[in-house]
Design an enzyme around this catalytic site. Structure first.
Site, PDB file in Angstrom:
ATOM      1  N   SER A  43      23.724   3.227  13.517  1.00 31.12           N
ATOM      2  CA  SER A  43      23.811   1.921  12.861  1.00 31.12           C
ATOM      3  C   SER A  43      25.159   1.677  12.198  1.00 31.12           C
ATOM      4  O   SER A  43      25.515   0.529  11.914  1.00 31.12           O
ATOM      5  CB  SER A  43      22.696   1.777  11.825  1.00 31.12           C
ATOM      6  OG  SER A  43      22.692   2.871  10.928  1.00 31.12           O
ATOM      7  N   ASP A  79      19.400   0.177   0.142  1.00 27.64           N
ATOM      8  CA  ASP A  79      20.258   0.630   1.236  1.00 27.64           C
ATOM      9  C   ASP A  79      21.618   0.982   0.639  1.00 27.64           C
ATOM     10  O   ASP A  79      22.434   0.106   0.354  1.00 27.64           O
ATOM     11  CB  ASP A  79      20.406  -0.459   2.302  1.00 27.64           C
ATOM     12  CG  ASP A  79      21.261  -0.016   3.484  1.00 27.64           C
ATOM     13  OD1 ASP A  79      21.821   1.097   3.437  1.00 27.64           O
ATOM     14  OD2 ASP A  79      21.393  -0.788   4.452  1.00 27.64           O
ATOM     15  N   HIS A 122      24.494   1.681   4.556  1.00 24.78           N
ATOM     16  CA  HIS A 122      25.235   0.660   5.302  1.00 24.78           C
ATOM     17  C   HIS A 122      26.081  -0.173   4.345  1.00 24.78           C
ATOM     18  O   HIS A 122      25.987  -0.035   3.125  1.00 24.78           O
ATOM     19  CB  HIS A 122      24.259  -0.223   6.080  1.00 24.78           C
ATOM     20  CG  HIS A 122      23.403   0.543   7.041  1.00 24.78           C
ATOM     21  ND1 HIS A 122      22.119   0.926   6.732  1.00 24.78           N
ATOM     22  CD2 HIS A 122      23.661   1.027   8.269  1.00 24.78           C
ATOM     23  CE1 HIS A 122      21.607   1.606   7.746  1.00 24.78           C
ATOM     24  NE2 HIS A 122      22.530   1.697   8.684  1.00 24.78           N
TER      25      HIS A 122
END
Length: 421
Positions: free
Chosen positions: A139, A389, A392
């Site tokens: 990702s 998160d 990311h």
């Protein structure tokens, strides 16, 4: 005798246009300055080559360590925002999800040894005309891809021409203006793997000596490939090599030897790079290969508790050191790329480079979505438990710098190629 129109000035009298021109110029000057401030002319005309002086070419030929530097405040901010680009994954669109502090948008990386220019979409499009660029990996590869698409979209419209797989894990965009295709391939190990699922085993299965053909089979059609792996190797997994079980990582209950994940990641990277070199180097087509080094996470405490990544400013120089797993993961990637570069020099058309983003990313604990991976998480008050998160990056955000550095390496390669001609 000609009769003069009352609407025309006398031939000997000053023109009204000439009278008004200085005043018009003075009136327009502040407007022009404001436009330049808010919309700086950082773009180059499409298909128009960058003209560099001899001094500038010397600068580009001088090696620069982009890992050595610091984050400085930048009032210009990003090229794009969360509402003008339709390719951002929902979980990284921090602006539209209501993140209240926006200071994280106004920092730029300043290398100690050289300048890192603002990203020029038109320059990138010109240098990569008629090419197919592939982002391959986990990702973080997707995160960087979406950053690049958003910056390029400020100069040329990307059209989504292919979409497949759960969560759009395989996609291709086409920039008709320059005939550029940009693809993303979901391949979190680069090698063949079976991801854990509710229906299958509760661990990943990796075949470290076999490349993932989801991207490997397309190498003939790829001109530039950017690899990114790391975080998925932390998950429980069983490893296979030569058809036999090599060992495992965190597999209680299974009769396998615990071998961790460092050596396995090294083997996977070796397999991927070896495959690229064999398939592209052997046929003489050539390819540009980049490996983005490990991108550290910034969890402080539990991942589902408020304040998991609470920082709102970058770390200052010397405040945070690269150590532990972050340093170990990067070291493996650096060693493998440097080893491969020695052999790559003997192969025509093959260029391999490391996109070393670990340290500059480590210094940006403020750049993650945190709880804003979901829209307005505190609309009904602050909850103790909230998913965060801290891996990311918000878009726009620090990951945009990765593509700035990418462009500078490509630009240097272009200058070096022209000098050889």
């Amino acid at each position: 005798m000609d009769v003069m129109s009352p609407l025309k000035p006398h031939p000997n009298s000053p023109s009204p246009t000439k009278k008004l021109l200085p005043f018009a110029l003075y009136a327009l000057l502040p407007i022009a300055l404001l436009c330049f401030y808010f919309h700086p002319f950082h773009h180059l005309p499409p298909n128009n080559p960058t003209i560099l002086t001899k001094e500038e070419e010397i600068v580009y030929e001088t090696p620069c360590d982009y890992t050595d530097g610091r984050w400085v405040h930048d009032k210009m901010g990003p090229l794009y925002n969360g509402t003008t680009c339709g390719t951002i994954k929902d979980g990284q669109n921090c602006i539209s999800h209501g993140r209240p502090d926006l200071d994280y948008l106004y920092w730029r990386w300043r290398p100690s040894q050289c300048k890192l220019p603002r990203f020029s979409p038109n320059t990138f499009l010109r240098l990569l005309s008629n090419k197919h660029i592939a982002f391959v990996g986990d990702s973080m590869a997707r995160n960087q891809l979406e950053s690049l698409l958003c910056m390029l979209a400020t100069a040329s419209n990307p059209n989504l021409v292919y979409r497949d797989g759960e969560d759009n894990k395989f996609r291709t965009w086409h920039f008709a203006s320059h005939n550029i295709s940009i693809s993303v391939y979901w391949s979190p190990f680069l090698v063949k793997g079976v991801e854990k699922s509710k229906a299958g085993p509760n661990h990943n299965e990796l075949y470290v000596d076999t490349v993932d053909e989801k991207w490997g089979s397309d190498l003939d059609h790829i001109d530039m490939i950017l690899l990114s792996i790391g975080h998925w190797f932390l998950h429980p997994a069983v490893y296979y090599e030569g058809g036999l079980v090599l060992g495992c990582h965190y597999c209680p209950g299974l009769n396998h030897t615990e071998i961790g994940f460092y050596d396995v990641m090294r083997k996977a990277l070796k397999t991927a790079l070896k495959t690229i070199i064999e398939r592209k180097g052997a046929n003489g087509n050539g390819i540009d290969v980049f490996l983005a080094t490990f991108s550290p996470s910034h969890f402080e405490g539990e991942w589902d508790k408020a304040g998991a990544c609470p920082k709102t400013k970058p770390y200052k120089e010397g405040e945070k050191m690269l150590e532990g797993m972050d340093a170990d993961m990067r070291a493996i990637e650096v060693e493998e790329i440097e080893a491969v570069k020695v052999n790559a020099k003997q192969i025509e058309g093959l260029r391999i480079e490391m996109l070393d983003v670990t340290k500059l990313s480590l210094m940006r604990p403020d750049g993650h979505p945190g709880p804003y991976m979901y829209p307005f998480p505190f609309a009904n008050g602050v909850r103790e438990r909230v998913q965060n998160d801290c891996v990311h990056w918000c878009l726009p955000g620090p990951v945009d710098t990765w593509n700035q550095i990418l462009l500078e390496v490509i630009r240097k390669w272009s200058i070096q190629s022209r000098r050889k001609e």
